[in-house]
Design an enzyme around this catalytic site. Structure first.
Site, PDB file in Angstrom:
ATOM      1  N   ASP A 155     -31.448  44.912  27.709  1.00  0.00           N
ATOM      2  CA  ASP A 155     -30.258  44.153  27.402  1.00  0.00           C
ATOM      3  C   ASP A 155     -30.688  42.976  26.514  1.00  0.00           C
ATOM      4  O   ASP A 155     -31.868  42.616  26.464  1.00  0.00           O
ATOM      5  CB  ASP A 155     -29.637  43.659  28.711  1.00  0.00           C
ATOM      6  CG  ASP A 155     -28.495  42.699  28.492  1.00  0.00           C
ATOM      7  OD1 ASP A 155     -27.579  43.035  27.722  1.00  0.00           O
ATOM      8  OD2 ASP A 155     -28.532  41.596  29.081  1.00  0.00           O
ATOM      9  N   ASP A 206     -28.445  39.636  25.751  1.00  0.00           N
ATOM     10  CA  ASP A 206     -28.014  38.289  26.139  1.00  0.00           C
ATOM     11  C   ASP A 206     -28.574  37.884  27.497  1.00  0.00           C
ATOM     12  O   ASP A 206     -28.327  38.539  28.512  1.00  0.00           O
ATOM     13  CB  ASP A 206     -26.490  38.217  26.177  1.00  0.00           C
ATOM     14  CG  ASP A 206     -25.869  38.438  24.808  1.00  0.00           C
ATOM     15  OD1 ASP A 206     -26.612  38.424  23.812  1.00  0.00           O
ATOM     16  OD2 ASP A 206     -24.644  38.631  24.733  1.00  0.00           O
TER      17      ASP A 206
END
Length: 290
Positions: free
Chosen positions: A42, A44
């Site tokens: 991922d 963020d």
């Protein structure tokens, strides 16, 4: 006399070069490819501090493509949705058409160029070095490393290229004749959609998901994390931390004192907060301009 001195110095330089070359360590052999394993990260708050699409919007604002007033409303909307804990189908559906409205009419090539400039200006120094180190360990083992994010694919690809990763899976914006329409193709790459993207990529690349790894900070990414054999929690939210501990998953926390350091904007709790922020910002923009 001067020519002799110059010849003598030239011979010294040559000898010094030969000595240095002889003393140089042999290069490490390149890792053997590991074609059935990969790692999925991922972005963020996992690979980067904060919300990448916010930094992208901020860069557009500095170039007068997105006003500072719009940016302030965008930030307010994202923070509002985060603190309210909004994460539902209605917000995702609303954001489906609104999330990239602020780039409608822009040329794809221009946005790709801008994403590279904006990464260098405001994103590069927000990369978590610890997470990047984890990614490099997979590359050193001969494995593919992919970013998987709700961030627009053009921005995600830029981040992946700058970090030397294999590639990126991100939200895809609709284009027509090389220009953004302001609509999305499908939905935001979020939650279950991430796991489906990972599965589709695994099928294309011949990956064995039981040998793959995934890394995220959010409990919203459980579908992706549970799709692989080696899930990891990175800078996790409370819910993911509890889940990881209960299931014996590795937990990596690169935040100083376990406290997230954010610049200008709290990170989104998930794509609902991200989508809600964009949707709310655009809705407010339309309201104030009407």
């Amino acid at each position: 006399m001067r020519r002799f001195w110059q010849r003598d110095r030239s011979e010294e330089h040559k000898k010094s070069g030969e000595v240095a070359a002889a003393a140089a360590a042999a290069p490490s052999p390149l890792p053997e490819p590991d074609p059935t394993a990969a790692a999925f990260f991922d972005v963020d708050n996992t690979m980067m501090r904060g919300a990448s699409i916010y930094y992208f919007a901020r860069g557009l604002a500095s170039r007068k493509l997105f006003t500072m007033r719009d940016l302030a409303m965008f930030a307010w909307g994202q923070a509002s949705f985060r603190f309210k804990g909004a994460e539902n189908a209605e917000h995702i559906h609303t954001a489906r058409e609104a999330a990239l409205a602020f780039v409608a009419g822009q040329k794809v090539d221009d946005l790709v160029r801008l994403s590279e400039e904006i990464y260098d200006e405001v994103m590069a120094d927000r990369i978590w070095h610890g997470t990047r180190s984890l990614a490099l360990q997979h590359l050193d083992a001969g494995q593919q490393v992919w970013l998987v994010t709700a961030t627009p694919i053009e921005v995600a690809r830029t981040i992946a290229r700058r970090l030397g990763l294999t590639g990126a899976l991100g939200t895809v914006a609709e284009t027509r004749d090389g220009v953004y329409t302001g609509r999305l193709v499908g939905n935001l790459l979020h939650g279950p959609a991430k796991s489906e993207a990972v599965r589709a990529l695994a099928q294309r690349e011949g990956l064995d998901l039981s040998r793959c790894s995934a890394y995220s900070d959010s409990v919203n990414d459980l579908p992706m994390l549970t799709a692989v054999g080696n899930p990891h929690a990175v800078n996790p939210d409370a819910a993911l931390r509890d889940h990881a501990k209960a299931h014996g998953w590795p937990v990596h926390d690169f935040r100083t004192g376990r406290k997230v350091t954010m610049v200008a904007l709290p990170a989104a709790a998930g794509a609902g907060a991200l989508a809600g922020g964009v949707a709310a910002g655009i809705a407010l923009r339309k309201h104030y301009r009407s």
